[in-house]
Design an enzyme around this catalytic site. Structure first.
Site, PDB file in Angstrom:
ATOM      1  N   CYS A  80      40.252  38.841  34.955  1.00  0.00           N
ATOM      2  CA  CYS A  80      39.534  38.923  36.230  1.00  0.00           C
ATOM      3  C   CYS A  80      39.638  37.556  36.890  1.00  0.00           C
ATOM      4  O   CYS A  80      40.580  36.821  36.639  1.00  0.00           O
ATOM      5  CB  CYS A  80      38.086  39.380  36.024  1.00  0.00           C
ATOM      6  SG  CYS A  80      37.076  38.198  35.120  1.00  0.00           S
ATOM      7  N   HIS A  81      38.677  37.184  37.724  1.00  0.00           N
ATOM      8  CA  HIS A  81      38.770  35.915  38.436  1.00  0.00           C
ATOM      9  C   HIS A  81      38.442  34.731  37.527  1.00  0.00           C
ATOM     10  O   HIS A  81      39.235  33.811  37.372  1.00  0.00           O
ATOM     11  CB  HIS A  81      37.851  35.948  39.670  1.00  0.00           C
ATOM     12  CG  HIS A  81      38.034  34.779  40.584  1.00  0.00           C
ATOM     13  ND1 HIS A  81      37.096  34.434  41.527  1.00  0.00           N
ATOM     14  CD2 HIS A  81      39.039  33.879  40.706  1.00  0.00           C
ATOM     15  CE1 HIS A  81      37.529  33.359  42.187  1.00  0.00           C
ATOM     16  NE2 HIS A  81      38.701  33.006  41.720  1.00  0.00           N
TER      17      HIS A  81
END
Length: 122
Positions: A80-81
């Site tokens: 993810c980020h």
């Protein structure tokens, strides 16, 4: 060290180890759980990349996964980020019976900073 997730520890892979994996011919799935609009800012390009936003997983559960990712023995790296959502998804799938799944520590942001800046930042 893996972060605690309930009573379980979430298995993790570092971005350095992921970079080695991406250079290999190994069969695995890189599962990006970010939302689609986030892909405009930073994205890894690899044939093994599959995008399944966490919001879709929240709505439809494991039905949101591709057929290959539904295989509970599949080798999956969740990204993810910054690594928070991937840890949540990894822990959740591990609780559902996935046995070969790891969260990418630090997410795509760490990958861009430590491995390849061309991936992008946001």
């Amino acid at each position: 060290k893996p972060r605690p997730y309930g009573e379980n520890m979430v298995p993790e892979i570092t971005v350095t180890d992921l970079a080695v994996k991406l250079k290999s011919e190994d069969k695995f799935i890189l599962l990006d759980v970010r939302e689609l609009n986030e892909l405009e800012y930073a994205k890894l390009t690899d044939a093994r990349l599959e995008v399944t936003p966490m919001s879709q997983l929240a709505q439809t559960g494991t039905d949101a996964l591709s057929e290959s990712a539904k295989l509970q023995s599949a080798e999956i790296y969740v990204i993810c980020h910054h690594g928070t959502r991937s840890a949540q998804v990894t822990g959740w799938l591990a609780q559902q019976g996935w046995t070969n799944i790891k969260s990418v520590r630090g997410g795509i942001d760490a990958y861009a900073r430590q491995i390849d800046q061309s991936v992008g930042f946001y």
